[in-house]
Scaffold this active site. Sequence first.
Site, PDB file in Angstrom:
ATOM      1  N   ARG A 195       0.091   5.803   3.832  1.00 63.91           N
ATOM      2  CA  ARG A 195       0.260   4.855   4.812  1.00 63.91           C
ATOM      3  C   ARG A 195       1.641   4.661   5.473  1.00 63.91           C
ATOM      4  O   ARG A 195       2.891   4.802   4.566  1.00 63.91           O
ATOM      5  CB  ARG A 195      -0.086   3.737   3.709  1.00 63.91           C
ATOM      6  CG  ARG A 195      -0.797   2.508   4.311  1.00 63.91           C
ATOM      7  CD  ARG A 195      -1.097   1.510   3.302  1.00 63.91           C
ATOM      8  NE  ARG A 195      -2.243   1.651   2.576  1.00 63.91           N
ATOM      9  CZ  ARG A 195      -2.440   0.823   1.269  1.00 63.91           C
ATOM     10  NH1 ARG A 195      -1.360   0.400   0.698  1.00 63.91           N
ATOM     11  NH2 ARG A 195      -3.644   1.064   0.898  1.00 63.91           N
ATOM     12  N   LYS A 202     -11.208  -2.173  -1.856  1.00 65.22           N
ATOM     13  CA  LYS A 202     -11.876  -3.284  -2.586  1.00 65.22           C
ATOM     14  C   LYS A 202     -11.807  -4.497  -1.722  1.00 65.22           C
ATOM     15  O   LYS A 202     -12.844  -5.373  -1.694  1.00 65.22           O
ATOM     16  CB  LYS A 202     -11.371  -3.376  -3.965  1.00 65.22           C
ATOM     17  CG  LYS A 202     -12.301  -3.981  -4.790  1.00 65.22           C
ATOM     18  CD  LYS A 202     -12.024  -3.614  -6.355  1.00 65.22           C
ATOM     19  CE  LYS A 202     -10.614  -3.894  -6.616  1.00 65.22           C
ATOM     20  NZ  LYS A 202     -10.161  -5.165  -6.904  1.00 65.22           N
ATOM     21  N   ARG A 211       6.175   2.144   2.139  1.00 67.73           N
ATOM     22  CA  ARG A 211       6.570   1.106   1.011  1.00 67.73           C
ATOM     23  C   ARG A 211       6.661   1.874  -0.094  1.00 67.73           C
ATOM     24  O   ARG A 211       5.941   2.794  -0.438  1.00 67.73           O
ATOM     25  CB  ARG A 211       5.418  -0.044   0.955  1.00 67.73           C
ATOM     26  CG  ARG A 211       5.457  -0.922   2.285  1.00 67.73           C
ATOM     27  CD  ARG A 211       4.773  -2.068   2.066  1.00 67.73           C
ATOM     28  NE  ARG A 211       3.317  -1.538   1.355  1.00 67.73           N
ATOM     29  CZ  ARG A 211       2.245  -2.404   1.274  1.00 67.73           C
ATOM     30  NH1 ARG A 211       2.330  -3.694   1.663  1.00 67.73           N
ATOM     31  NH2 ARG A 211       1.108  -2.031   0.868  1.00 67.73           N
ATOM     32  N   ARG A 242      -0.533   3.295 -11.021  1.00 67.77           N
ATOM     33  CA  ARG A 242      -1.464   2.155 -10.783  1.00 67.77           C
ATOM     34  C   ARG A 242      -2.828   2.758 -11.432  1.00 67.77           C
ATOM     35  O   ARG A 242      -3.575   2.036 -11.891  1.00 67.77           O
ATOM     36  CB  ARG A 242      -1.584   1.564  -9.448  1.00 67.77           C
ATOM     37  CG  ARG A 242      -0.196   0.695  -9.060  1.00 67.77           C
ATOM     38  CD  ARG A 242       0.094   0.565  -7.622  1.00 67.77           C
ATOM     39  NE  ARG A 242      -1.285   0.014  -7.155  1.00 67.77           N
ATOM     40  CZ  ARG A 242      -1.290   0.001  -5.699  1.00 67.77           C
ATOM     41  NH1 ARG A 242      -0.745   0.414  -4.744  1.00 67.77           N
ATOM     42  NH2 ARG A 242      -2.594  -0.739  -4.967  1.00 67.77           N
ATOM     43  N   ARG A 274     -10.392  -8.042 -15.120  1.00 67.33           N
ATOM     44  CA  ARG A 274      -9.437  -6.923 -15.098  1.00 67.33           C
ATOM     45  C   ARG A 274      -9.297  -6.029 -16.359  1.00 67.33           C
ATOM     46  O   ARG A 274      -8.633  -5.274 -16.436  1.00 67.33           O
ATOM     47  CB  ARG A 274      -8.185  -6.958 -14.444  1.00 67.33           C
ATOM     48  CG  ARG A 274      -7.393  -8.171 -14.922  1.00 67.33           C
ATOM     49  CD  ARG A 274      -6.155  -8.111 -14.101  1.00 67.33           C
ATOM     50  NE  ARG A 274      -5.229  -7.197 -14.420  1.00 67.33           N
ATOM     51  CZ  ARG A 274      -4.332  -6.445 -13.495  1.00 67.33           C
ATOM     52  NH1 ARG A 274      -3.706  -7.470 -12.760  1.00 67.33           N
ATOM     53  NH2 ARG A 274      -3.539  -5.537 -13.820  1.00 67.33           N
TER      54      ARG A 274
END
Length: 218
Positions: free
Chosen positions: A127, A13, A161, A172, A88
């Site tokens: 990642r 995004k 991470r 999330r 949001r």
Amino acid sequence: MRIVLVGPPGAGKGTQAAFLAKNLAIPHISTGDLFRANISQQTELGKLAKSYMDKGDLVPDEVTIAMAKDRMEQPDAENGFLLDGFPRNVSQAEALDEMLSTEGMKLDAVLDLEVPEDEVVKRIAGRRICRNDSAHVFHVSYKAPKQEGVCDVCGGELYQRDDDSEETVRTRLEVYHTQTEPIIDYYKAQGLVVTIPALGKVEEVTARSMEALAREDA
Ligand SMILES: [Zn+2]
């Protein structure tokens, strides 16, 4: 054009928002940037936001809304803006509508970046970041380092991470489903939602979005 960009974490995004804003010559207004700017300039709103954040509390909607209002009133936002990270939830969306209608304005489109959930998890959980420099970013599937666990740029150790673990990503996504997704229905009722398949290269997704906006505008 006044646009809201929505999409789950991992949909790219932020990157997409930056490209679109540049193409459309309107400012990219992200909640993250708003918070950082207000806090670093020590505005009243920034101090207020920080007082909540320091306690580990969520910043109340009113504070976020006031920051967004301030920003949308800047001269560079006169011809439009692209909102990223705001609204949001439905109550922020209602507040935004109210704020705009007071000024005799309305939103032109809500771009909904759509990515299959498993793809989101794969993107984020794969990642790997370099311990020496967080700008050295790799991905186990899409941008694998030449040697596993070692940074191509500086030879540093690559790690995942905590935020990127599969468990955190699933949490999330759950928050996104319960809090943010209802705003898509809210905007659908206003006929504003344009769904953009967000798989593929960044430029391809930007092109798809620009085409969709041109159709909306026609
Ligand atoms: Zn490195």
